[in-house]
Design an enzyme around this catalytic site. Structure first.
Site, short mmCIF file in Angstrom:
data_model
loop_
_atom_site.label_atom_id
_atom_site.label_comp_id
_atom_site.label_asym_id
_atom_site.label_seq_id
_atom_site.Cartn_x
_atom_site.Cartn_y
_atom_site.Cartn_z
N CYS A 166 0.71 -1.34 -0.07
CA CYS A 166 0.05 -0.07 -0.07
C CYS A 166 1.05 1.13 -0.01
O CYS A 166 1.36 1.63 -1.15
CB CYS A 166 -0.93 0.11 0.98
SG CYS A 166 -2.24 1.09 0.88
N HIS A 189 -3.80 -5.09 0.01
CA HIS A 189 -3.40 -5.59 1.36
C HIS A 189 -3.37 -7.21 1.49
O HIS A 189 -4.56 -7.60 1.75
CB HIS A 189 -4.11 -5.00 2.47
CG HIS A 189 -4.18 -3.57 2.78
ND1 HIS A 189 -2.99 -2.98 3.62
CD2 HIS A 189 -4.64 -2.53 2.00
CE1 HIS A 189 -3.03 -1.73 3.38
NE2 HIS A 189 -4.01 -1.23 2.58
N GLU A 222 -2.34 -9.06 3.87
CA GLU A 222 -2.89 -9.41 5.00
C GLU A 222 -4.12 -9.28 5.39
O GLU A 222 -4.32 -9.76 6.46
CB GLU A 222 -1.75 -8.39 6.08
CG GLU A 222 -1.99 -7.23 6.55
CD GLU A 222 -1.94 -6.02 5.22
OE1 GLU A 222 -1.43 -6.46 4.03
OE2 GLU A 222 -2.19 -5.01 5.54
#
EC number: 4.3.2.10
Lengths: 211, 256
Positions: free
Chosen positions: A79, A187, A189
């Site tokens: 990001c 993202h 994660e």
């Protein structure tokens, strides 16, 4: 050891937890240049505004060590950690970034032509088309959706670094990379199974761009 | 367009437990937020929202630990709302592992909280919750007013105007709940959502009134919601997330 760079911005723990979940045995969230220098691989996450990001990198004296580790070991930007790798960003009236990749970070209005039907931030699960084969995409189907949340996007000077594209009003670079450096606008994660797979691929990656 | 419409189950949390009933068929402890969150994460929910319905300070401390435990097990975005009153509260929740915080009453008492928090942490993690009730206007040209305290306290603020103002202040997303529809199971107030969605320019989560899968479709198509939030239709096992997505996909809506 994997170093996650802590410069006071972003949800770093999510990245740490996700890496641990996919089998990383040693992860350190750190702002210590010596620890980052000693790491086998480095993750550069981040959220928020680019001016704050760059001034924090300077304040924590992390610019030099970032430049060094990007030369020789597996490196993942996420990001803001992708946007900061570019030459400059148009956010906050223009900010010079790290300049590892040539290119500009621009507001989505530039891409969508101000269409009111396209909300900004671009938020949610969008398809990633893999424009090149890359070890970090191993086991991930082309067109798989990942979670995005951002108002600015990366426009590289050289299309050869684009590894994946997504579409929001128009196509934009959702993943870039060259040599041992890879970066995602989405993202991993927060992208459930496919995101965890990408992180698992990262911790196994030898830093070569192709298998 | 590319980006999928999101389905967001909402869990009410009190003193570290999920309350108001969540009855998955084969879950052993229906009140454990970690187990329920993990289940929704694996079942294909696009995000999760935790609503803290506690009042006391001690219970809020428990919430921080709950968020930490859930964030270790859940790899989709997590929003925490309820009782966020200061930039320090926002920071605490983000540090615990929340990706976004939802600000409601505090934004009304202190609108600068939204701009301060957005400047500090980024708009992407600031959701403003707007609880709205029909008030005045006509059937063809309705008006809505912002309420607080679960729809009991009027504020005198026009909901559409307020939503636009919050988006301008830096809210990255709006969670719009119709207090007229909440708990009724007769569907979202799509006129409310559409009006705000057209004017605010940031993603809108529709909330309040879902009773069946068609309501989710209506929320996206008629209400122009970017995401739909629901509780009871999922918690009681009436529908799975997969069923909801299949139904929405059949209606031509992009889902994950």
């Amino acid at each position: 050891m994997i170093a996650i760079i802590d410069y006071g911005m972003g949800n770093l723990r999510s990245v740490e937890r996700a890496l641990t979940h996919v089998g990383a045995t040693s992860v350190q969230v750190t702002d210590d240049p010596a620890v980052i220098d000693a790491a086998d691989r480095v993750v550069f996450p981040g959220q928020g505004a680019v001016r704050d990001c760059m001034s924090a990198l300077h304040r924590y004296e992390l610019v030099d060590v970032l430049g060094r580790v990007m030369q020789d070991r597996p490196f993942l930007g996420i990001c803001m950690g992708m946007q900061a790798l570019m030459t400059r960003s148009e956010e906050n009236d223009g900010v010079e970034a790290l300049g590892y990749f040539a290119g500009t970070v621009r507001h989505f209005r530039t891409l969508t032509g101000g269409s009111p039907r396209l909300k900004i931030p671009h938020m949610g699960w969008n398809r990633l088309s893999q424009t090149r084969a890359h070890p970090l995409f191993a086991g991930i189907d082309p067109g798989t959706r990942f979670y995005f949340v951002h108002s600015y996007y990366v426009e590289p000077a050289d299309n050869a670094i684009v590894q994946g594209e997504s579409d929001y009003g128009a196509a934009f670079a959702a993943a870039i990379g060259a040599a041992n450096v890879f970066a995602t606008q989405f993202h991993p994660e927060k992208s459930q199974a496919p995101g965890l797979r990408l992180l698992k691929n990262f911790i196994a990656w030898d830093g070569e761009p192709c298998n | 367009m590319g980006v999928a419409r999101r389905i967001i189950p909402c869990l009410d949390i009190n003193a570290g437990r999920v309350v108001k009933g969540v009855q998955f068929v084969d879950i052993r402890d229906a009140g454990d937020p970690v187990e329920i969150a993990r289940r929704y994460d694996r079942a294909g929910a696009d995000e999760l929202t935790f609503l803290d319905i506690t009042a006391s300070h001690e219970e809020r401390e428990t919430l921080v630990h709950t968020v930490e435990a859930v964030a270790s097990e859940v790899f989709i975005p997590l929003t925490v709302g309820g009782g966020i009153r200061s930039v320090a509260d926002v920071r605490r929740m983000l540090n615990a592992g929340a990706d976004k915080v939802s600000i409601n009453t505090a934004a009304i008492h202190e609108p600068s909280l939204v701009s301060d928090a957005a400047a500090r942490f980024g708009s992407q993690c600031i959701v403003v919750a707007v609880d709205a009730k029909r008030s005045g206007g006509t059937e063809s040209d309705p008006r809505w007013e912002v309420f607080t305290h679960g729809g009991r306290q009027p504020t005198g603020l026009d909901a559409v105007e307020w939503a636009r103002r919050m988006a301008d202040a830096g809210a990255g997303e709006l969670l719009v709940t119709s207090m007229d529809r909440d708990g009724t199971r007769i569907g979202f107030d799509n006129a409310l959502n559409r009006t705000i969605s057209e004017q605010a320019g940031v993603p809108l989560i529709a909330s309040g009134g879902v009773g069946n899968l068609q309501h989710l479709v209506d929320g996206v198509i008629d209400g122009q919601a970017d995401a739909v939030l629901a509780a009871s239709i999922f918690h009681f096992g009436e529908h799975t997330i997969a069923e909801a997505k299949a139904y929405m996909a059949d209606a031509g809506i992009e889902v994950r």
